[in-house]
Design a protein around this motif. Sequence first.
Motif, PDB file in Angstrom:
ATOM      1  N   GLN A  30      24.602  39.325  73.789  1.00  0.00           N
ATOM      2  CA  GLN A  30      25.732  39.312  74.708  1.00  0.00           C
ATOM      3  C   GLN A  30      26.244  37.899  74.978  1.00  0.00           C
ATOM      4  OE1 GLN A  30      25.224  42.392  78.027  1.00  0.00           O
ATOM      5  NE2 GLN A  30      23.157  42.277  77.168  1.00  0.00           N
ATOM      6  N   ALA A 105      24.479  40.776  81.931  1.00  0.00           N
ATOM      7  CA  ALA A 105      23.740  41.057  80.690  1.00  0.00           C
ATOM      8  C   ALA A 105      22.348  41.596  80.998  1.00  0.00           C
ATOM      9  CB  ALA A 105      23.633  39.791  79.835  1.00  0.00           C
ATOM     10  N   ARG A 108      22.096  45.215  80.959  1.00  0.00           N
ATOM     11  CA  ARG A 108      22.461  45.865  79.697  1.00  0.00           C
ATOM     12  C   ARG A 108      21.468  45.440  78.610  1.00  0.00           C
ATOM     13  NH1 ARG A 108      27.868  43.852  81.423  1.00  0.00           N
ATOM     14  NH2 ARG A 108      27.495  42.097  80.012  1.00  0.00           N
TER      15      ARG A 108
END
Length: 243
Positions: A30, A105, A108
């Motif tokens: 990311q 991030a 995720r």
Amino acid sequence: MTSDALEKVGFLGFDVFGTVVDWRSSVARQAEPFLKRHGIDVDPHRFADEWRALYQPAMEAVRAGKRPWVKLNILNRENLEAVLARHGADVRQLPETDLADLNRAWQRLDPWPDSVAGLTRLKRRFPIGPISNGSIAGMMNLARFGGLPWDVILGAEIARSYKPQPQTYLRSAEAVGLPPERVAMVAAHNADLVAARALGLRTIFVRRPREHGPGQTTDLEPASDWDVVAQSLTEVADALGCP
């Protein structure tokens, strides 16, 4: 291998970052487009490592009483800005939307390949949930992202303390109505299990030899005779007799 002591366990509490999810690869993936977009010349995996390296020092300031309790997402954001500045970025010139998105991030992160299957099996026999330093909202969003089938979210926010402070474990056990000896801590980090065992919790060690990448040197082996030692969460499910 398992211990008879686990027969009376009524709840499995999990470390999440590193034990259940692969934070390093996920953060690097990311970060890469963010770094390219803003011309920040640093390898994404190195960036992830540097960001993570500030995690414990930031929490230690709270544990030591040098600053009031704050949630992990605030510490992560401060650490993100520190790492970006280290690599020459003027954080004041970066779009807030980009910074906020990159900070998310940590919500995720991809589960390890065995995690969802292992948790699903373990849940058939035990209530399960994180005893994590992450916030409740962060753990909720991470669970929805990765399909983690928690029954409840415990840990730092309900205790207003960060592991390995005793109250993080004890208040989590209290929240599910169990004494410490009826809770098992599942972690890939020996230090987490040392702290849990000292309070009477049962201990399950899961090897994650690539948490910190191919050159990892820590937590490759169990440092004590933990109640269960396994290579994966599906192996933990096997050891605990979960269908």
